[in-house]
Design a protein around this motif. Structure first.
Motif, short mmCIF file in Angstrom:
data_model
loop_
_atom_site.label_atom_id
_atom_site.label_comp_id
_atom_site.label_asym_id
_atom_site.label_seq_id
_atom_site.Cartn_x
_atom_site.Cartn_y
_atom_site.Cartn_z
N GLU A 40 0.56 4.12 -2.43
CA GLU A 40 0.25 4.73 -2.88
C GLU A 40 1.71 6.11 -2.55
N ASP B 268 -11.27 3.04 -5.50
CA ASP B 268 -10.26 3.43 -7.31
C ASP B 268 -9.91 3.14 -8.06
N LEU C 120 -4.49 -0.85 -6.50
CA LEU C 120 -4.93 -0.19 -5.50
C LEU C 120 -6.15 -0.99 -4.88
N ARG D 201 1.23 6.78 -6.65
CA ARG D 201 0.42 7.04 -6.75
C ARG D 201 0.14 8.61 -6.72
N TRP E 83 0.96 -1.47 -0.18
CA TRP E 83 0.07 0.18 0.22
C TRP E 83 0.90 1.55 -0.37
#
Length: 79
Positions: free
Chosen positions: A23, A69, A53, A26, A19
């Protein structure tokens, strides 16, 4: 815990690391795509990150976040 045998804690750690990496990617790609020089590849990469995600959220039982998402991925891929 036997050496080499994954435990539930290992799975949680792996999920958290995944994660955090997604992130970070992203955030970087979102900053790149707000730039006028963003390429279509950047947009597709960002969509792919949202897809992954969503997969991760779904695996962890976070269904509303997963749907969000997936929807973001679709909005990027199908403007």
């Amino acid at each position: 815990n036997l050496q080499g045998v994954p435990s539930d804690d290992d799975d949680a750690d792996d999920s958290q690391i995944a994660w955090e990496n997604l992130e970070t990617a992203r955030i970087i790609l979102e900053s790149m795509t707000t730039n006028k020089k963003a390429t279509e590849k950047h947009q597709l990469d960002l969509a792919q990150i949202h897809l992954r995600l969503g997969d991760l959220q779904r695996t962890n039982g976070r269904y509303p976040e997963s749907v969000q998402d997936y929807m973001t991925c679709l909005e990027i891929r199908v403007p």
